[in-house]
Design a protein around this motif. Structure first.
Motif: not given
Length: 64
Positions: A47-64
């Motif tokens: 669960i922790w690794l999935l949440s890190v991956g999902i957060s990364y995807r969300i924030l990566a789109k934010h900083y594009e």
């Protein structure tokens, strides 16, 4: 940050609050292993690794 990204991160936070709640975690509290790792530890780290991956995807789109 866009409102859409804030909403996604808020939803993720609410999901994690439920997922790491003690009654939910106790459903996996039995003697057993998955790949040699005890089931509760496997569930928590997955669960922790999935949440890190999902957060990364969300924030990566934010900083594009």
């Amino acid at each position: 940050m866009k409102k859409r990204h804030e909403q996604k991160l808020t939803l993720l936070s609410l999901f994690l609050a439920v997922a790491f709640n003690v009654p939910f975690l106790l459903t996996y509290n039995h003697t057993g292993t998955i790949g040699g790792i005890p089931t509760p530890y496997f569930v928590i780290y997955t669960i922790w690794l999935l949440s890190v991956g999902i957060s990364y995807r969300i924030l990566a789109k934010h900083y594009e």
